[in-house]
Design an enzyme around this catalytic site. Structure first.
Site, PDB file in Angstrom:
ATOM      1  N   CYS A   1      -1.123   6.289   9.205  1.00  0.00           N
ATOM      2  CA  CYS A   1       0.036   5.604   9.772  1.00  0.00           C
ATOM      3  C   CYS A   1      -0.393   4.395  10.577  1.00  0.00           C
ATOM      4  O   CYS A   1      -1.280   4.477  11.417  1.00  0.00           O
ATOM      5  CB  CYS A   1       0.767   6.526  10.742  1.00  0.00           C
ATOM      6  SG  CYS A   1       1.849   7.672   9.950  1.00  0.00           S
TER       7      CYS A   1
ATOM      8  N   GLU B   1       0.828  -1.206   0.000  1.00  0.00           N
ATOM      9  CA  GLU B   1       0.000   0.000   0.000  1.00  0.00           C
ATOM     10  C   GLU B   1       0.859   1.251   0.000  1.00  0.00           C
ATOM     11  O   GLU B   1       1.947   1.282   0.582  1.00  0.00           O
ATOM     12  CB  GLU B   1      -0.926  -0.015   1.223  1.00  0.00           C
ATOM     13  CG  GLU B   1      -1.865  -1.205   1.161  1.00  0.00           C
ATOM     14  CD  GLU B   1      -2.904  -1.227   2.268  1.00  0.00           C
ATOM     15  OE1 GLU B   1      -3.780  -2.088   2.208  1.00  0.00           O
ATOM     16  OE2 GLU B   1      -2.840  -0.384   3.178  1.00  0.00           O
TER      17      GLU B   1
ATOM     18  N   CYS C   1       3.433   8.733   0.624  1.00  0.00           N
ATOM     19  CA  CYS C   1       3.954   7.924   1.717  1.00  0.00           C
ATOM     20  C   CYS C   1       4.213   6.529   1.155  1.00  0.00           C
ATOM     21  O   CYS C   1       3.278   5.827   0.772  1.00  0.00           O
ATOM     22  CB  CYS C   1       2.905   7.889   2.828  1.00  0.00           C
ATOM     23  SG  CYS C   1       3.342   6.821   4.183  1.00  0.00           S
TER      24      CYS C   1
ATOM     25  N   CYS D   1       0.899  -1.281  15.641  1.00  0.00           N
ATOM     26  CA  CYS D   1       0.914  -1.106  14.182  1.00  0.00           C
ATOM     27  C   CYS D   1       0.336  -2.335  13.485  1.00  0.00           C
ATOM     28  O   CYS D   1       0.739  -3.466  13.752  1.00  0.00           O
ATOM     29  CB  CYS D   1       2.353  -0.867  13.725  1.00  0.00           C
ATOM     30  SG  CYS D   1       2.528  -0.739  11.947  1.00  0.00           S
TER      31      CYS D   1
ATOM     32  N   CYS E   1       6.182  -6.260   7.552  1.00  0.00           N
ATOM     33  CA  CYS E   1       7.250  -5.745   8.408  1.00  0.00           C
ATOM     34  C   CYS E   1       7.574  -6.795   9.452  1.00  0.00           C
ATOM     35  O   CYS E   1       6.691  -7.503   9.933  1.00  0.00           O
ATOM     36  CB  CYS E   1       6.802  -4.455   9.085  1.00  0.00           C
ATOM     37  SG  CYS E   1       8.118  -3.647  10.032  1.00  0.00           S
TER      38      CYS E   1
ATOM     39  N   CYS F   1       5.798  -3.958  15.974  1.00  0.00           N
ATOM     40  CA  CYS F   1       5.433  -2.927  16.954  1.00  0.00           C
ATOM     41  C   CYS F   1       3.968  -3.173  17.340  1.00  0.00           C
ATOM     42  O   CYS F   1       3.134  -3.449  16.481  1.00  0.00           O
ATOM     43  CB  CYS F   1       5.599  -1.529  16.359  1.00  0.00           C
ATOM     44  SG  CYS F   1       7.306  -1.144  15.920  1.00  0.00           S
TER      45      CYS F   1
HETATM   46  N1  SAH Z   1       9.302   1.440  10.171  1.00  0.00           N
HETATM   47  C1  SAH Z   1       9.358   2.864  10.092  1.00  0.00           C
HETATM   48  C2  SAH Z   1       8.413   3.488   9.083  1.00  0.00           C
HETATM   49  C3  SAH Z   1       6.981   3.000   9.021  1.00  0.00           C
HETATM   50  S1  SAH Z   1       5.784   3.544  10.171  1.00  0.00           S
HETATM   51  C4  SAH Z   1       9.136   3.476  11.461  1.00  0.00           C
HETATM   52  O1  SAH Z   1       8.678   2.765  12.344  1.00  0.00           O
HETATM   53  O2  SAH Z   1       9.464   4.638  11.665  1.00  0.00           O
HETATM   54  C5  SAH Z   1       5.623   5.283  10.128  1.00  0.00           C
HETATM   55  C6  SAH Z   1       5.186   5.859  11.482  1.00  0.00           C
HETATM   56  O3  SAH Z   1       3.840   5.480  11.845  1.00  0.00           O
HETATM   57  C7  SAH Z   1       6.067   5.372  12.643  1.00  0.00           C
HETATM   58  O4  SAH Z   1       6.398   6.440  13.472  1.00  0.00           O
HETATM   59  C8  SAH Z   1       5.134   4.407  13.333  1.00  0.00           C
HETATM   60  O5  SAH Z   1       5.514   4.180  14.669  1.00  0.00           O
HETATM   61  C9  SAH Z   1       3.811   5.104  13.207  1.00  0.00           C
HETATM   62  N2  SAH Z   1       2.648   4.268  13.491  1.00  0.00           N
HETATM   63  C10 SAH Z   1       2.557   2.917  13.467  1.00  0.00           C
HETATM   64  N3  SAH Z   1       1.323   2.524  13.827  1.00  0.00           N
HETATM   65  C11 SAH Z   1       0.612   3.641  14.095  1.00  0.00           C
HETATM   66  C12 SAH Z   1      -0.736   3.885  14.508  1.00  0.00           C
HETATM   67  N4  SAH Z   1      -1.572   2.898  14.692  1.00  0.00           N
HETATM   68  N5  SAH Z   1      -1.110   5.170  14.678  1.00  0.00           N
HETATM   69  C13 SAH Z   1      -0.259   6.189  14.432  1.00  0.00           C
HETATM   70  N6  SAH Z   1       1.009   6.018  14.042  1.00  0.00           N
HETATM   71  C14 SAH Z   1       1.452   4.762  13.883  1.00  0.00           C
END
Ligand code: SAH
Length: 347
Positions: A327, A81, A95, A109, A102, A106
């Site tokens: 995000c 996506e 983006c 996420c 991944c 986390c």
């Molecule tokens: N792996 C990289 C880039 C992808 S995520 C990273 O972690 O930085 C891009 C951003 O979205 C990151 O800061 C991540 O922590 C955040 N993110 C992930 N899940 C989210 C959510 N449910 N709500 C808001 N931000 C989120």
């Protein structure tokens, strides 16, 4: 787009053919070689067979038209996506995803919850920007910014990401300024170090999300391998070598990391480790079922405390939540689940 195959073909031709072919892809922004009538027919036919320009994507547009999510089907059937965000001031930001899925899991996420499929190639990464550049061209507009905040961890696919960035930035590529390209990382130290030594003036963002290792390890398992102190040391070195301002991303989760005490700890930690060349980007949690978002007054208080310590704070605008384009909401599976509808709900 299969860049490897394109380059293999072009090697067999004089250099001016390469320039022409790259111009078809990155200046004309054609979606098929057939449109490139300046090229000889036989040449076009070879290119069309070996390196088709078509990108197979399904578009989902938010009701207000500000966000478009594309689910791209890659050659091997894997879906990724990518999101176009159209800001009020006319800036268009794409983006991009750096990996399909991944591996970092986390806890907040959705991409992480679905696991890792594979690294993307440079062609597949730049293809995401091309897709929207083509669409915007029909409206006389361009892609101005690119952020690596889609699916995946860019520094776990470093070489392909840098190759894609060079194509986005190059004069024979998309000509997007390096200062308009941002990489967001969980804090893979080797990647931060390598980026410090790249000649390009890219932007670096760090997903910190917690002021101490105990909480961060709970939210982001990768913290056990790359704890806060080590990450911030690498970031401090990055700042020293590049003199570039770093973005510290902080996702606010209700009653977990959003207390005034957490804000105080974060301020002290960042000031001590990074000096002045950074700012904090506060991120609203886009619900994925695990946590609760911080209430607005908590976020305001968190911001106020950081600012009272002289730290610049920005807040991330929430794009495209209703089309699952925000995000942490990119799951890459809408094609697989067969949801082919264009969503039109208002935000
Ligand atoms: N792996 C990289 C880039 C992808 S995520 C990273 O972690 O930085 C891009 C951003 O979205 C990151 O800061 C991540 O922590 C955040 N993110 C992930 N899940 C989210 C959510 N449910 N709500 C808001 N931000 C989120």
């Amino acid at each position: 787009m299969n860049l490897g195959r394109l380059n293999n073909i072009l090697e067999q031709y004089p250099p001016y053919r390469s320039r022409q072919a790259y111009s078809v892809v990155f200046d004309n922004l054609f979606s098929s070689w057939e449109e490139a009538t300046n090229l000889p027919k036989a040449f076009r036919a070879i290119l069309a067979r070996e390196c088709p320009l078509q990108i197979d994507a399904e578009m989902h547009e938010s009701g207000n038209g500000k966000t478009v999510k594309a689910v791209i089907q890659l050659d091997d059937g894997v879906a990724i996506e990518t999101v176009l965000m159209r800001h009020q001031d006319g800036r268009n930001t794409v983006c991009v995803s750096s990996q399909a899925g991944c591996s970092l899991a986390c806890d907040f996420c959705l991409t992480g919850a679905r696991g890792f499929m594979r690294d993307l190639t440079a062609g597949e990464i730049v293809g995401q920007v091309l897709l929207f550049a083509r669409r915007l061209k029909t409206e006389g507009e361009r892609v101005k910014n690119v952020v690596f905040m889609g699916m995946g961890e860019p520094f776990l696919n470093y070489e392909a990401v840098m190759k894609a960035i060079r194509l986005m930035n190059n004069r024979d590529g998309l000509k997007i300024g390096a200062r308009r390209i941002s990489i967001s990382t969980v804090g893979i130290i080797e990647g931060i170090r390598k980026l410090s030594r790249e000649p390009l003036q890219l932007n670096l963002s760090i997903s910190l999300h917690a002021p101490d290792d105990r909480l961060r390890s709970r939210l982001m398992p990768v913290n056990r391998q790359y704890p806060i102190e080590k990450i911030l040391d690498a970031v401090a070195e990055y700042i020293r070598l590049t003199r570039r301002r770093v973005m510290i991303e902080y996702l606010l989760l209700r009653d977990l990391n959003d207390s005034p005490a957490a804000a105080e700890r974060l301020a002290v930690l960042l000031r001590r480790s990074l000096g002045w060349l950074f700012f904090v980007n506060l991120i609203y949690y886009n619900p994925t079922g695990k946590y609760l978002p911080s209430p607005p007054e908590r976020i305001r208080e968190f911001q106020r405390i950081l600012e009272s310590r002289g730290i610049s704070v920005t807040r991330r605008y929430r794009f495209g939540r209703e089309i699952k384009a925000a995000c942490g909401q990119l799951a890459g599976s809408s094609r697989i689940r067969g949801s082919l509808n264009i969503t039109t709900t208002q935000e």
